[in-house]
Write an enzyme that holds these catalytic residues in place. Structure first.
Site, PDB file in Angstrom:
ATOM      1  N   ARG A  39     -14.938  -9.725  19.470  1.00  0.00           N
ATOM      2  CA  ARG A  39     -13.787  -9.709  18.581  1.00  0.00           C
ATOM      3  C   ARG A  39     -13.563 -11.074  17.915  1.00  0.00           C
ATOM      4  O   ARG A  39     -13.734 -12.107  18.536  1.00  0.00           O
ATOM      5  CB  ARG A  39     -12.521  -9.318  19.354  1.00  0.00           C
ATOM      6  N   ASN A 299       6.838   0.635   2.781  1.00  0.00           N
ATOM      7  CA  ASN A 299       5.983   1.329   1.817  1.00  0.00           C
ATOM      8  C   ASN A 299       4.793   0.433   1.503  1.00  0.00           C
ATOM      9  O   ASN A 299       4.906  -0.544   0.763  1.00  0.00           O
ATOM     10  CB  ASN A 299       6.782   1.642   0.539  1.00  0.00           C
ATOM     11  N   LYS A 301       2.134   1.163  -0.159  1.00  0.00           N
ATOM     12  CA  LYS A 301       1.539   1.435  -1.466  1.00  0.00           C
ATOM     13  C   LYS A 301       0.006   1.513  -1.328  1.00  0.00           C
ATOM     14  O   LYS A 301      -0.489   2.058  -0.349  1.00  0.00           O
ATOM     15  CB  LYS A 301       1.997   0.397  -2.490  1.00  0.00           C
ATOM     16  N   HIS A 389       9.272   7.965  -6.312  1.00  0.00           N
ATOM     17  CA  HIS A 389       9.238   6.509  -6.435  1.00  0.00           C
ATOM     18  C   HIS A 389       9.077   6.134  -7.908  1.00  0.00           C
ATOM     19  O   HIS A 389       8.403   6.826  -8.679  1.00  0.00           O
ATOM     20  CB  HIS A 389       8.086   5.932  -5.614  1.00  0.00           C
ATOM     21  N   GLU A 391       7.341   4.025  -9.425  1.00  0.00           N
ATOM     22  CA  GLU A 391       5.965   3.854  -9.896  1.00  0.00           C
ATOM     23  C   GLU A 391       5.326   5.194 -10.239  1.00  0.00           C
ATOM     24  O   GLU A 391       4.526   5.297 -11.173  1.00  0.00           O
ATOM     25  CB  GLU A 391       5.148   3.105  -8.830  1.00  0.00           C
ATOM     26  N   GLU A 461      16.304   1.763  -5.804  1.00  0.00           N
ATOM     27  CA  GLU A 461      15.324   0.709  -6.065  1.00  0.00           C
ATOM     28  C   GLU A 461      15.398   0.325  -7.542  1.00  0.00           C
ATOM     29  O   GLU A 461      14.799   0.995  -8.393  1.00  0.00           O
ATOM     30  CB  GLU A 461      13.914   1.186  -5.713  1.00  0.00           C
ATOM     31  N   GLY A 467       8.572  -5.606  -6.715  1.00  0.00           N
ATOM     32  CA  GLY A 467       7.361  -6.406  -6.807  1.00  0.00           C
ATOM     33  C   GLY A 467       7.477  -7.639  -7.675  1.00  0.00           C
ATOM     34  O   GLY A 467       6.487  -8.328  -7.911  1.00  0.00           O
ATOM     35  N   SER A 506      12.594  -5.610  -3.488  1.00  0.00           N
ATOM     36  CA  SER A 506      12.168  -6.928  -2.989  1.00  0.00           C
ATOM     37  C   SER A 506      13.031  -7.421  -1.835  1.00  0.00           C
ATOM     38  O   SER A 506      13.489  -8.568  -1.814  1.00  0.00           O
ATOM     39  CB  SER A 506      12.174  -7.960  -4.126  1.00  0.00           C
TER      40      SER A 506
END
Length: 544
Positions: A39, A299, A301, A389, A391, A461, A467, A506
């Site tokens: 690892r 989220n 994304k 959403h 987007e 939102e 973002g 944000s």
């Protein structure tokens, strides 16, 4: 001697500073951890760069034995392989077939091979998507699978049973052998997911191998001794219903109960008592105690492949304690390709984090190329689905009508929609925020019964803050969410006061506490900050 370092934030992140600190503890570095030596962790990589280093005797012996099995092994070379899942062992099997004479397959993974041969395996643990591959492996002539098993009516140390053919397992009863371990259910605090299975010692049992099997086991086969590889250490068993007949060879699974009741019973509106710390920190302006338990939904994304998603979930769980989950409902919403991996990680490690999806279609099946149905998500024990959403509204052209259909489809599949709304910068500067956001809510919840609406979460939102690093002021966010709740109250009455409404623009560790101090804000739909387990944990623990 150093151990259990994976609970340190810098260990799995391979933090150079943490590795340097470890090197400062001694003068010589010896690695004797065979199961971890491969690892890229700070304790494995860091100290050898700064100190004289060597492999320990155990590690050296393991490498010697395994190298001999790979490079010119002596015949007969017989491999005994077990475990719960075939999919975790495919790479190992393919590699071993090049050198070994035979592979004896046991454990729950044997049932997928038995099914590939056309056998009747009852409701035993199986991976249907691996049946074809197992059939191809059987065609090599090197795979041997069990010919008989022991069927019992119950899983108990005193259970009596009978031998049956491995391909004719009865539909009533469970199957076991003389192996002394079993799967047992472990309680969980989450009502939305059944308990997963752990491992415990199996005491003396009357279920023994057949006389012929005992005789064969006395043959003096040479054995290459070594500890198990850690390659498949993260394999997760399938949770099954309490009333399902089970067959198992290496392990004895005990089924985990799963509710078959309505979606409101599986996914109730979560509340907290007024005595909890999180509740005490959110008293509204008129002195009324809010009883909506905060919800933080990450989220992700289009970020994190399935391997990265597993690591993030595990690291996040290391940073949270029981009282964190008591105060806040925690959710992660990975990409579709990572849902199964995250699901098995959460259930296998008994992590009380909810699983969410980022989208779905409103039909359960059909010619909808590239889409995923609500029922498919429900089969993965998904609890939340983000709907509408910004987007998707802006980039994919999703209309209010499509959002309304998706909302209802998610509820019908027994999951909770997280319904998004929010305005653009132009609309905000034109003073249209309240009317626009209220219109989105009316379109989504029109004619929806109050009991169905109560199963929903709403996320406000502001599009201009997503973002961008810009955030609405706490007062502005609180005021707009107040408009959302007022609109919902017009549509569904008092149910609106029980619904959780999140802020999704944000939210970061630096502003989470200030936002969460607002009486109308019940949590966050967290984007970029949820990709980092340290930042997301700080947001979840905003009250501390």
């Amino acid at each position: 001697m150093i151990e259990n370092l994976r609970f340190e934030a810098g260990e799995e992140a391979n933090d150079p500073a943490f590795g340097t600190n470890l090197a400062g503890l001694g003068d010589v570095y010896v690695n004797d951890a065979f199961g971890a030596a491969h690892r890229a962790h700070a304790s494995i990589v860091g100290p050898p760069r700064l100190l004289p280093s060597a492999a320990g005797r155990l590690l050296a012996r393991e490498v010697e034995v395994l190298s001999a099995l790979i490079d010119g092994p002596k015949s007969p070379f017989v491999v005994v392989l077990g475990g719960a899942k075939v999919s975790d062992k495919l790479g190992v099997i393919d590699a071993l077939l090049q050198n070994c004479d035979q592979i004896l397959v046991g454990g729950a993974m044997a049932f997928t091979f038995l099914l590939a041969q056309g056998g009747h395996i009852g409701d035993s643990m199986v991976e249907p998507d691996q049946v074809k591959h197992c059939g191809q492996l059987l065609e090599t002539g090197k795979i041997l699978i069990p010919t008989d098993v022991v069927a019992t009516q119950e899983i108990s140390p005193t259970a009596t049973g009978r031998h049956v053919g491995a391909k004719s397992i009865p539909t009533v009863g469970r199957v076991s052998t003389s192996d002394r371990r079993r799967r047992v259910p472990t309680p969980t605090s989450s009502p939305a997911r059944p308990p997963s299975c752990g491992t415990a010692r199996w005491e003396s049992s009357r279920c023994r191998r057949s006389r012929r099997g005992r005789a064969r086991s006395r043959r003096p086969w040479p054995i290459a001794e070594g500890s198990p590889s850690s390659v498949a250490a993260t394999a997760r068993p399938r949770c099954v219903r309490w009333d399902s007949p089970i067959a198992s060879i290496t392990y004895r699974p005990v089924a985990a109960p799963r509710s078959s009741s309505s979606s409101r019973e599986i996914f109730p509106v979560c509340k907290r008592s007024a005595a909890s710390p999180a509740a005490r920190s959110r008293i509204d302006r008129v002195g009324v105690m809010a009883d909506r338990k905060p919800l933080m939904a990450g989220n992700w994304k289009m970020n994190h492949n399935h391997l990265e998603a597993i690591q993030v979930v595990q690291k996040l769980s290391y940073r949270l304690e029981k009282n964190d989950y008591d105060a806040v409902d925690v959710v992660v919403c990975p990409a579709f390709t990572a849902l199964r991996s995250v699901q098995t990680t959460l259930e296998g490690d008994r992590i009380p984090i909810g699983l969410g999806a980022q989208n779905c279609w409103y039909e359960n099946e059909g010619a909808f190329t590239g889409e995923v149905s609500p029922t498919m998500l429900a089969k993965l024990h998904v609890q939340y689905v983000i709907v509408g959403h910004s987007e998707r509204r802006q980039l994919m052209g999703e209309s209010d009508d499509i959002v309304a259909k998706k909302l209802r489809a998610v509820i019908a599949a027994g999951m909770q929609p997280i319904v998004c709304c929010g305005e653009t910068l132009e609309q905000r500067e034109a003073g249209e925020t309240d009317d626009f956001v209220a219109g989105q809510i009316r379109a989504a919840f029109a004619s929806l019964p109050a009991d169905k609406a109560g199963q929903c979460v709403v996320a406000y939102e502001p599009i201009w803050a997503i973002g961008t690093g810009r955030t609405a002021t706490p007062d502005d966010a609180n005021a707009t969410i107040g408009v959302v709740r007022s609109t919902l109250r017009d549509l569904v009455g008092g149910t609106a006061d029980e619904m959780r409404i999140l802020y999704g623009g944000s939210m970061k560790p630096g502003n989470a506490a200030e936002l969460m101090a607002m009486p109308e804000i019940d949590g966050g739909l967290v984007g970029g900050a949820s990709l980092d387990p340290d930042d997301y944990a700080r947001i979840i623990r905003y009250a501390k």
